[in-house]
Write an enzyme that holds these catalytic residues in place. Structure first.
Site, short mmCIF file in Angstrom:
data_model
loop_
_atom_site.label_atom_id
_atom_site.label_comp_id
_atom_site.label_asym_id
_atom_site.label_seq_id
_atom_site.Cartn_x
_atom_site.Cartn_y
_atom_site.Cartn_z
N MET A 195 0.80 -1.06 0.35
CA MET A 195 0.22 0.19 -0.48
C MET A 195 1.10 1.20 -0.18
O MET A 195 1.61 1.12 1.09
CB MET A 195 -1.07 -0.12 1.27
CG MET A 195 -1.81 1.19 1.00
SD MET A 195 -3.17 0.99 -0.15
CE MET A 195 -4.27 -0.27 0.60
N GLY A 231 5.44 -6.56 -7.92
CA GLY A 231 4.24 -7.04 -8.61
C GLY A 231 2.54 -7.28 -8.81
O GLY A 231 2.26 -7.63 -9.74
N ASN A 247 15.43 -1.38 -16.81
CA ASN A 247 15.64 -0.13 -16.73
C ASN A 247 17.03 0.20 -17.57
O ASN A 247 18.00 -0.59 -16.94
CB ASN A 247 14.53 0.51 -16.85
CG ASN A 247 15.24 0.50 -14.74
OD1 ASN A 247 16.35 0.29 -14.79
ND2 ASN A 247 14.05 1.05 -13.98
N GLY A 264 12.98 4.71 -26.08
CA GLY A 264 12.21 3.53 -26.70
C GLY A 264 12.54 1.88 -25.63
O GLY A 264 13.13 2.23 -24.36
N ALA A 271 4.86 3.47 -12.36
CA ALA A 271 4.74 1.87 -13.03
C ALA A 271 4.25 2.18 -14.41
O ALA A 271 3.83 1.06 -15.17
CB ALA A 271 2.95 2.03 -12.69
N ALA A 272 5.31 2.74 -15.22
CA ALA A 272 5.67 2.82 -16.80
C ALA A 272 6.04 1.28 -16.62
O ALA A 272 5.20 0.56 -18.20
CB ALA A 272 6.48 3.42 -17.31
N GLY A 273 7.09 1.12 -15.94
CA GLY A 273 7.80 -0.36 -16.06
C GLY A 273 6.81 -1.66 -15.85
O GLY A 273 6.94 -2.13 -16.92
N ASP A 274 6.20 -1.60 -15.11
CA ASP A 274 5.20 -2.71 -14.91
C ASP A 274 4.58 -2.73 -15.57
O ASP A 274 4.10 -3.93 -16.27
CB ASP A 274 4.64 -1.80 -13.31
CG ASP A 274 5.88 -1.74 -12.19
OD1 ASP A 274 6.80 -2.32 -11.98
OD2 ASP A 274 5.55 -1.46 -11.12
N SER A 304 -2.86 4.27 -13.50
CA SER A 304 -2.65 4.65 -14.68
C SER A 304 -2.38 3.85 -16.12
O SER A 304 -2.65 4.35 -16.67
CB SER A 304 -0.80 5.15 -14.62
OG SER A 304 -0.26 4.78 -14.51
#
Length: 314
Positions: free
Chosen positions: A13, A42, A186, A227, A251-254, A293
């Site tokens: 959380m 996760g 990354n 990219g 959270a873009a990578g997730d 998002s």
């Protein structure tokens, strides 16, 4: 229906407060806002894979507290199989305490809580989920012994095994590499794994080559607005990122990992799966928050169709 994508990983959380600046030692500041947001790499990847078209199950641990119940409820609302989201008696749920200042700098304290109880025996008690999967995903926010155990078991079962080495602070155990089909770091994680600076496509290619020599089958280095760089023994290819106006990269990578896995589980080609994950990640950075998002499959399809139409017009 058995899950096509199984995520073994963390549930947190996120307790997020905004303040004019980060407090100094011993200082009390008046904050501007406070929100609780479901997170953990996760759980974020599970939500991404589910929204982006996969049948998903999550294996992880929460505390026997209100946050644990809220996190489980949030995953269930996404249609995720939570039979293996296990409450741990007498333990707190994992939390991330986050202070964000007016210039968007942050300070974060993470307490593992239930995530520290994701042991090999917990995973083994849900081996049927791993056996029923097409794709298995791990990160590094649960005990490393457990991660290694899952990678090895996934490889033994002949599954497609994805490791997102986040957060990586140094090299990984050498024996892991033979068990991983796709390693997805990354820039900073690729640097931590190889000791090589990664800040461009060329330097990402050099880091990927080092990881291939170490025994990884395939590497995808995500490079944000630059990219992604895909590398295997037979080829290396740069995938440019869709152009968007970023608002929040959380959270873009997730989202990329979840979208890539969902596309692979749907029998898409490797290149198409990368592009699908990129469009999903690009949409996510145009919105605030972690799980809020993450886009849906329909939104990614619409965005890809719009980009294709614009490409034909230009």
């Amino acid at each position: 229906m058995q899950a096509k994508v199984v995520i073994v990983g963390s549930l947190n959380m996120d307790l997020v407060t905004r303040a004019p600046r980060l407090p100094r030692a011993g200082e009390t500041l008046a904050g501007q806002s406070f929100v609780t947001v479901p997170g953990g790499k996760g759980a974020n990847q599970a939500v991404a894979a589910a929204r982006l078209g996969a049948s998903v199950a999550m294996i992880g641990c929460v505390g026997d507290d209100a946050y644990g119940e809220q996190l489980r409820t949030a995953l269930l609302a996404e249609g995720i199989d939570c039979q293996a989201v296990t409450p741990v008696s007498g333990e707190s749920t994992g939390v991330a305490l986050i202070v964000v200042d007016d210039s968007s700098q942050n300070a974060i304290v993470i307490v593992a809580g239930g995530n520290g109880h994701v042991t090999a025996s917990v995973v083994d008690s849900f081996d049927a989920l791993l056996s029923g999967a097409d794709v298995i995903i791990c990160q590094l926010e649960v005990p490393l012994d457990t991660v290694g155990h899952v990678l090895k078991r996934g490889h033994e079962l002949g599954k497609t095994v994805i490791l997102n080495p986040a957060p990586a602070s140094g090299p990984l155990p050498a024996e892991w590499f033979a068990w991983v089909d796709y390693l997805i770091p990354n820039e900073s994680e690729a640097t931590a794994l190889t000791g090589l600076p990664v800040d461009s496509t060329a330097s990402a290619d050099a880091a990927a080559s080092a990881l291939l020599k170490a025994g990884v089958s395939k590497v995808i280095v995500t490079l944000g607005e630059q990219g992604a760089l895909f590398a295997s023994a037979s080829r290396s290819e740069h995938f440019p990122a869709p152009k968007v106006q970023p608002v929040d990269t959380t959270a873009a990578g997730d989202t990329f990992v979840g979208g890539f896995a969902a596309a692979l589980a749907d029998d898409k080609s490797e290149s198409d799966a990368i592009r699908f994950g990129q469009v999903a990640a690009a949409l996510s950075v145009t919105r605030s928050g972690a799980q809020p998002s993450i886009p849906t499959f329909a939104e990614v399809q619409a965005s890809a169709a719009h980009s294709a139409a614009q490409g034909h017009q230009s």
